[in-house]
Scaffold this motif. Structure first.
Motif, PDB file in Angstrom:
ATOM      1  N   CYS A 150       0.876  -1.169   0.000  1.00  0.00           N
ATOM      2  CA  CYS A 150       0.000   0.000   0.000  1.00  0.00           C
ATOM      3  C   CYS A 150       0.914   1.219   0.000  1.00  0.00           C
ATOM      4  N   TYR A 151       1.091   1.800  -1.173  1.00  0.00           N
ATOM      5  CA  TYR A 151       2.014   2.914  -1.324  1.00  0.00           C
ATOM      6  C   TYR A 151       1.341   4.236  -0.949  1.00  0.00           C
ATOM      7  N   VAL A 152       2.132   5.093  -0.315  1.00  0.00           N
ATOM      8  CA  VAL A 152       1.729   6.474  -0.087  1.00  0.00           C
ATOM      9  C   VAL A 152       2.573   7.318  -1.037  1.00  0.00           C
ATOM     10  N   TRP A 153       1.930   7.874  -2.056  1.00  0.00           N
ATOM     11  CA  TRP A 153       2.620   8.665  -3.068  1.00  0.00           C
ATOM     12  C   TRP A 153       2.554  10.150  -2.736  1.00  0.00           C
ATOM     13  N   ASP A 154       3.634  10.847  -2.983  1.00  0.00           N
ATOM     14  CA  ASP A 154       3.618  12.299  -3.019  1.00  0.00           C
ATOM     15  C   ASP A 154       3.147  12.661  -4.434  1.00  0.00           C
ATOM     16  N   THR A 155       1.929  13.211  -4.549  1.00  0.00           N
ATOM     17  CA  THR A 155       1.361  13.449  -5.878  1.00  0.00           C
ATOM     18  C   THR A 155       2.112  14.529  -6.644  1.00  0.00           C
TER      19      THR A 155
END
Length: 377
Positions: free
Chosen positions: A319-324
């Motif tokens: 479950c990745y947390v991306w910096d958009t």
């Protein structure tokens, strides 16, 4: 005109359309001199600093005996509804982990669930091609089963997704394997509008997900096995407002960006993408290269309340947390303590943005709390 002549003309027309579509794609790409991340870097922007202690698993919701397929939060943040292959909907108190309702479904093969805006009702759908509505305030029968208060019947394929129209208790939109989306009047149980199907601008394969624009609830987007996402206006059901190309696999998830002008997608091709509904342009691709060259599918996505973070659930349990803004992974919840052991099939953010809930094929749901200043991201 003979059948053979009609087929030949149809093939020629199809080739012409495909050629024009390719020319349009090339023209759009020529106009895009940069993407979001490229522009952000040129402006000296730095990625969000995000450590393992900034998002921690504060509780695990255990109670399902089958794979969890869908979840949704209430607008007041403290309740969650989940749908599982065990044929039940469970309504949870997110603060105490207690179950307030355990609803046995007429059809065990449920794929989606959603809370109504007031949190008084829940909707679900699945392989029975129906969308069932349950009033949580209704009395249970002798067996302790909560009765169905309304059945929405009309799809010719499985119901893959459902979402209530914001601030409306009486209307919801469903997507289906019959290649259509439907706007329903729950009061009458009738279809108000059908999007797609026989219309040429509709999807050409199963529709897997929908997301309604919170800023303008007449607009919604849909994602499909045809590899496209489409923007619809509920006032004009006869054709899609815009079609978005770019993915090379099924579009499993769509979600509007907080400002309502953009939306994100997640696909079997392993990428998340950000599109602008005003220009039709693809603004950014989010893809993480894996050492084993295997590409896990993106199954579920959600944005933080500011839009700076994109949460994406994958088939391999990541479950990745991306910096958009910088298109950079700042945290992988699949690698931290108390992570899921199966695919992350669904996820969602609480209304105030203070917590993330993830659901998995490992039969559990997990609530992840943001620490300190991270509450406002």
């Amino acid at each position: 005109m003979s059948v053979a002549e009609l087929k030949e003309r149809h093939m020629a027309t199809t080739e012409t359309v495909n050629a024009l579509r390719e020319r349009l794609k090339q023209k759009r790409q020529s106009l895009l001199d940069t993407d979001v991340a490229g522009y952000a870097r040129s402006q000296g922007k730095s990625a969000v600093s995000f450590g393992p202690t900034d998002l921690v698993c504060c509780r695990t919701l255990q109670g399902h005996s089958g794979k969890v397929y869908s979840l949704d939060w209430t607008s007041e943040k403290n309740r969650i509804v989940s749908a599982s292959q065990d044929g039940r909907l469970i309504v949870w108190n997110a603060l105490t982990s207690q179950k307030t309702h355990a609803i046995k479904l007429p059809c065990a093969w449920v794929m989606t669930c959603a809370f109504s805006p007031t949190g008084q009702s829940v909707a679900c759908g699945g392989l029975d091609s129906l969308c069932s509505i349950f009033n949580l305030n209704s009395p249970t029968d002798r067996d302790g089963t909560l009765p169905v208060s309304r059945v929405l019947s009309g799809h010719k394929g499985y119901v893959s997704s459902c979402q209530y129209v914001p601030d409306e208790e009486t209307h919801l939109i469903t997507s289906s394997g019959d290649q259509t989306c439907v706007l329903w009047d729950i009061t009458t149980g009738l279809r108000t509008s059908v999007f797609g199907g026989e219309f040429q601008s509709g999807h050409t394969a199963d529709v897997l997900s929908v997301s309604i624009n919170a800023s303008s609830s007449r607009l919604f987007v849909s994602g499909s096995c045809d590899g496209t996402a489409r923007l619809w206006d509920t006032r004009v059901a006869s054709r899609a407002v815009r079609t978005f190309h770019g993915h090379e696999g099924d579009v499993n998830a769509v979600k509007f960006f907080p400002d309502g002008n953009r939306f994100g997608t997640g696909s079997d091709d392993g990428t998340c993408r950000l599109f602008d509904i005003r220009t039709g342009h693809e603004l950014q691709v989010y893809f993480q290269q894996h050492a084993d060259n295997e590409v896990p599918h993106v199954i579920s996505i959600a944005f933080s309340i500011s839009g700076r973070l994109l949460f994406a659930g994958y088939t391999n349990g990541d479950c990745y947390v991306w910096d958009t803004l910088l298109a950079k992974v700042v945290l992988n919840l699949g690698s931290v303590q108390d992570s899921h052991t199966g695919r992350v099939s669904c996820l969602g953010l609480s209304a105030d943005g203070s917590a993330l809930c993830t659901g998995s094929w490992d039969e559990n749901l997990k609530i992840w709390a943001f620490g300190g200043h991270r509450r406002v991201i």
